[in-house]
Design a protein around this motif. Structure first.
Motif, mmCIF file in Angstrom:
data_model
loop_
_atom_site.group_PDB
_atom_site.id
_atom_site.type_symbol
_atom_site.label_atom_id
_atom_site.label_comp_id
_atom_site.label_asym_id
_atom_site.label_seq_id
_atom_site.Cartn_x
_atom_site.Cartn_y
_atom_site.Cartn_z
ATOM 1 N N GLU A 1 -59.844 33.153 -31.322
ATOM 2 C CA GLU A 1 -60.688 34.293 -30.949
ATOM 3 C C GLU A 1 -60.389 34.719 -29.510
ATOM 4 O OE1 GLU A 1 -64.905 33.605 -31.224
ATOM 5 O OE2 GLU A 1 -65.393 35.708 -30.822
ATOM 6 N N ALA A 2 -60.274 33.705 -28.633
ATOM 7 C CA ALA A 2 -59.989 33.998 -27.227
ATOM 8 C C ALA A 2 -58.614 34.640 -27.085
ATOM 9 C CB ALA A 2 -60.071 32.715 -26.398
ATOM 10 N N VAL A 3 -57.637 34.112 -27.837
ATOM 11 C CA VAL A 3 -56.283 34.658 -27.762
ATOM 12 C C VAL A 3 -56.280 36.122 -28.212
ATOM 13 C CG1 VAL A 3 -53.953 34.533 -28.739
ATOM 14 C CG2 VAL A 3 -55.106 32.443 -28.019
ATOM 15 N N GLU A 4 -57.039 36.389 -29.267
ATOM 16 C CA GLU A 4 -57.050 37.752 -29.789
ATOM 17 C C GLU A 4 -57.619 38.750 -28.778
ATOM 18 O OE1 GLU A 4 -59.251 38.592 -33.495
ATOM 19 O OE2 GLU A 4 -57.270 39.033 -34.342
ATOM 20 N N THR A 5 -58.590 38.314 -27.989
ATOM 21 C CA THR A 5 -59.137 39.242 -26.989
ATOM 22 C C THR A 5 -58.105 39.530 -25.899
ATOM 23 O OG1 THR A 5 -60.059 37.502 -25.576
ATOM 24 C CG2 THR A 5 -61.483 38.356 -27.319
ATOM 25 N N MET A 6 -57.262 38.536 -25.592
ATOM 26 C CA MET A 6 -56.290 38.724 -24.511
ATOM 27 C C MET A 6 -54.942 39.247 -25.003
ATOM 28 S SD MET A 6 -57.071 35.466 -22.059
ATOM 29 C CE MET A 6 -55.576 35.748 -21.116
ATOM 30 N N GLN B 1 -71.942 31.363 -26.498
ATOM 31 C CA GLN B 1 -72.684 32.313 -27.337
ATOM 32 C C GLN B 1 -73.220 31.641 -28.598
ATOM 33 O OE1 GLN B 1 -69.971 35.553 -28.084
ATOM 34 N NE2 GLN B 1 -69.893 36.156 -25.914
ATOM 35 N N SER B 2 -72.800 30.406 -28.846
ATOM 36 C CA SER B 2 -73.252 29.659 -30.035
ATOM 37 C C SER B 2 -73.158 30.495 -31.304
ATOM 38 C CB SER B 2 -74.684 29.153 -29.836
ATOM 39 O OG SER B 2 -74.714 28.239 -28.776
ATOM 40 N N ASN B 3 -72.034 31.169 -31.482
ATOM 41 C CA ASN B 3 -71.846 31.964 -32.700
ATOM 42 C C ASN B 3 -71.670 31.052 -33.907
ATOM 43 O OD1 ASN B 3 -71.836 34.459 -31.306
ATOM 44 N ND2 ASN B 3 -69.727 34.036 -30.657
ATOM 45 N N SER B 4 -72.339 31.406 -34.986
ATOM 46 C CA SER B 4 -72.210 30.601 -36.209
ATOM 47 C C SER B 4 -70.861 30.865 -36.860
ATOM 48 C CB SER B 4 -73.307 30.969 -37.202
ATOM 49 O OG SER B 4 -74.551 30.684 -36.613
ATOM 50 N N PHE C 1 -63.045 33.033 -46.302
ATOM 51 C CA PHE C 1 -62.856 33.504 -44.940
ATOM 52 C C PHE C 1 -63.962 32.928 -44.066
ATOM 53 C CE2 PHE C 1 -59.723 37.023 -44.800
ATOM 54 C CZ PHE C 1 -59.306 36.960 -46.113
ATOM 55 N N TYR C 2 -63.641 32.723 -42.821
ATOM 56 C CA TYR C 2 -64.675 32.295 -41.886
ATOM 57 C C TYR C 2 -64.720 33.267 -40.724
ATOM 58 C CZ TYR C 2 -65.667 27.792 -44.040
ATOM 59 O OH TYR C 2 -66.078 26.810 -44.893
ATOM 60 N N THR C 3 -65.915 33.585 -40.307
ATOM 61 C CA THR C 3 -66.086 34.485 -39.167
ATOM 62 C C THR C 3 -66.964 33.819 -38.126
ATOM 63 O OG1 THR C 3 -65.954 36.395 -40.630
ATOM 64 C CG2 THR C 3 -66.895 36.759 -38.440
ATOM 65 N N GLN C 4 -66.516 33.854 -36.884
ATOM 66 C CA GLN C 4 -67.413 33.491 -35.792
ATOM 67 C C GLN C 4 -67.214 34.550 -34.730
ATOM 68 O OE1 GLN C 4 -64.407 32.017 -35.657
ATOM 69 N NE2 GLN C 4 -63.874 31.700 -33.509
ATOM 70 N N GLY C 5 -68.335 35.073 -34.205
ATOM 71 C CA GLY C 5 -68.232 36.148 -33.217
ATOM 72 C C GLY C 5 -67.435 37.302 -33.787
#
Length: 644
Positions: free
Chosen positions: A81-86, A131-134, A171-175
């Motif tokens: 997720e972090a990589v995708e933002t950058m 953010q404790s995203n599920s 599929f799994y989603t967080q944030g």
RNA sequence: GCCGUUGUAGCUCAGUGGUAGAGCACUUCCUUGGUAAGGAAGAGGUCAUGGGUUCAAUUCCCAUUAACGGCUCCA
């Protein structure tokens, strides 16, 4: 209502559709805070996944391997997720947990990730974790998933989908991050409290060097900062045991650019270790009925065509040199020479088993990227021997070799290893392995049989045999976690035929012997590299290059120190005198750091009474003793090859 | 072999577009000391190698080489 059976055997009743997390909460809030995933009827599930029928349940926490894996796998998603933002547009391959953390392979297109990005990524991950995203699970029909990734232009996930059936795609989603994933995952990102991105590396897609090189990002996470700090501390400690560091500090070996990569030069201290190992091996082999031979390090091309090395193994050999119109190769193994020794005189069944040993060097052109300290080199001393025997003798011979391994392992206190029975692969017959399908199966069964009879625990691995037959490898790990083969024991049904080796049987016909290739100490290079790490440089007395250092309190006692040292040398104890103009504290400190097993402090008192003040490395003062008494004790310790 | 990082004194490592520094080790001198670092002085470097950019390169760029972290390979 459904019945939930807990590990202690108790059965509790819950509403249908209750989750593992709910169950944990019903037991205790503290437990619920620690639950990462759950084993439901033996399958690892999300803790938040509803249970719809009777089940046996084990709640998994950080202390369970599966719990830890869930944690790290979820961390890989967080990293993605972090990589995708950058790095918008990044395409991901797979992101599994590994022994110490996790990685994610990705295609960054024409963008590049540098070490500097790691800090920013860590920061972003920490932000997202807070953010404790599920982690939300969603099932999807295959057609829909294929459509989704086709539109996205993600060839990697489409490739993954090919091997999945409709109905098992989730599929799994967080944030803001969604990934094709079978799961399971931890309840939410808030569990990840401490994050460290370790390194960026290249990795071939699907591990095939013909494929594109992806970017692999390694990381490790923990449920608390304290655990991360401890882990990093442990890594620091491991580095101190690295044989490359110790090898330098203790004056064991050196490398030089002018000599060439992977070509070890043994310094005097390392040479002592080699000689001690060879002494042990010679004693052991003499007792076991081996004969010693010495053969040249090169041979003509024709021999390596006969042996099969050139057809199967040319890439790993140094290129040939030409003399008098003839091609010569540096040997990569001793066996062909030994076969020629077997063939030199006619053999009868009475000569078998015929066992020849040699510790000559062999030369292998290892790929440049594979060289690693003493563990992977291009010139190596094999602890080699070959046994020529009849089929009937095979069991006993092979077993005796295994026993020899175990005897050595006991001497060195080696208990962390895995025996791997390496088998051929049918598909590669004629390519990587000699094309004798029946003989392969027959000899593999013979080897397996010996292992079973001897009750030696082992694992079987496909497609790892030698080109001439199956083998048993003893696997170990370096302090930094790299895997190596320490010892090897191989069966060869092939070279005996290709060299036309024969013996006359009792009923007067000729037969080809089976050959056992064995190297219980592997190579001296790797074995010593291993020992340095195994003992953290604190070698047992019998192996220590300098066994005793005599430390005079001052120059006034130098003559006495030299006399003591000479006496030790006469008793075959490797001894040196520290004759530097230094205070005793300094001499002790320096000798401790060199890990010399015994220090003998001598001053006025000792000189007058013909005694020495003994100090054991790492243990401190061990009291005053007569010189002869010390010699007797040290000699016994050496002779018995005691660990301490 | 592939991806990435690095290469400064014997070792561990700072540093800089104007030809370099520390600690330890080494040499010499003082000190002659009782169980993990006594003091002083000195010597030691084509800044991996080869090209390029620049008035000037150890520093920037390219190539090579070696080591390191991975991948692949591994008798």
């Amino acid at each position: 209502m459904i019945n939930i059976t807990l590990p202690d055997g108790s059965v509790r009743q819950y509403k249908k559709g209750t989750t593992s997390l709910d169950i944990a909460k019903s037991i205790s809030e503290g437990l619920a805070r620690k639950v990462l995933s759950a084993s439901v009827n033996g399958q690892v599930w999300d803790a938040a996944r509803p249970i719809t029928g009777d089940a046996t349940l084990k709640l998994l926490t950080w202390n369970d391997a599966d719990g830890k894996n869930t944690f790290w796998h979820s961390s890989a998603h967080l990293m993605a997720e972090a990589v995708e933002t950058m790095f918008p547009g990044v395409k991901f391959w797979v992101g599994p947990p590994v022994e110490n953390g996790f990685y994610y392979d990705m295609d960054l297109g024409d963008k590049k990730m540098t070490e500097e990005d790691l800090t920013a990524l860590e920061k972003k991950m920490n932000e997202l974790a807070k953010q404790s995203n599920s982690y939300i699970r969603k099932e999807m029909p295959k057609s829909e998933a294929v459509k989704y990734f086709t539109e996205k232009g993600d060839e990697y996930k489409l490739d993954l989908l090919q091997n999945l059936n409709d109905g098992e795609i989730t599929f799994y989603t967080q944030g803001n991050f969604t990934d094709l994933c079978r799961g399971p995952h931890i309840p939410n990102t808030g569990f990840i409290k401490a994050i460290k991105l370790m390194s960026i590396a290249g990795a071939y897609w699907k591990g095939d060097e013909k494929n594109k090189m992806l970017t692999r990002l390694y990381g490790v996470t923990f449920p608390s900062q304290k655990e991360l700090d401890e882990y990093l501390q442990m890594l620091e400690e491991a580095k101190k045991r690295d044989h490359r560091k110790l090898g330098k500090e203790l004056g064991i070996y050196t490398l030089d650019d002018d000599v060439g990569p992977g070509l070890i030069m043994w310094l005097p201290n390392g040479t002592v270790m080699i000689e001690e190992l060879e002494k042990l091996a010679k004693e052991t082999e003499l007792e076991a009925g081996y004969k010693r031979v010495v053969t040249p390090h090169i041979a003509k091309e024709s021999m390596y065509i006969t042996s099969g090395h050139l057809p199967y193994y040319a890439e790993s050999m140094y290129p040939p040199m030409e003399m008098e119109g003839e091609k010569y190769y540096l040997r990569s193994m001793n066996c062909p020479h030994h076969h020629k020794i077997f063939a030199a005189t006619p053999k009868s069944y009475r000569d078998l088993p015929y066992r020849v040993a040699e510790y000559g060097t062999v030369y292998r052109y290892e790929q440049s990227g594979e060289l690693f300290g003493l563990m992977r080199v291009r010139c190596l001393h094999m602890n080699d021997a070959h046994i020529y025997c009849s089929k009937e003798q095979f069991n006993d011979e092979f077993r005796a070799v295994n026993d020899m391994y175990l005897k050595y392992f006991k001497i060195f206190g080696i208990d962390k290893y895995v025996m791997r029975l390496s088998l051929h692969s049918k598909e590669k017959l004629g390519i990587k392995y000699v094309n004798e399908p029946e003989l392969w199966l027959e000899t593999e069964a013979m080897v397996r049989n010996v292992l079973k009879e001897s009750n030696i625990p082992y694992v079987e691995v496909q497609d790892e045999a030698a080109f001439y037959g199956p083998k048993i490898d003893v696997q170990i790990w370096s302090v930094i976690g790299r895997e190596f083969t320490l010892a090897t024991n191989q069966v060869d049904f092939s070279q005996g035929r290709s060299f036309k080796l024969q013996y006359t049987t009792a009923d007067n016909h000729t037969e080809t012997p089976l050959i056992i290739h064995r190297a219980p100490l592997g190579t001296h290079e790797r074995f010593i590299g291993f020992l340095l790490e195994h003992y953290a440089g604190k070698l047992p007395l019998w192996l220590a290059p300098v066994q005793v250092k005599v430390l005079p309190i001052s120059d006034k006692f130098l003559d006495y120190a030299k006399a003591v040292s000479d006496k030790l040398k006469k008793a075959d104890i490797r001894s040196e005198v520290d004759d530097r103009n230094e205070k005793i504290g300094k001499k002790i400190r320096d000798t401790e750091l060199l890990k010399v097993p015994y220090m003998l402090v001598v001053g006025e008192k000792e000189m007058n009474e013909n005694k020495v003040a003994v100090r054991r490395q790492g243990k401190g003062d061990a009291g005053v003793k007569g010189v002869d008494e010390f010699i007797a004790e040290a000699t016994a310790e050496i002779k018995e090859r005691r660990a301490e």
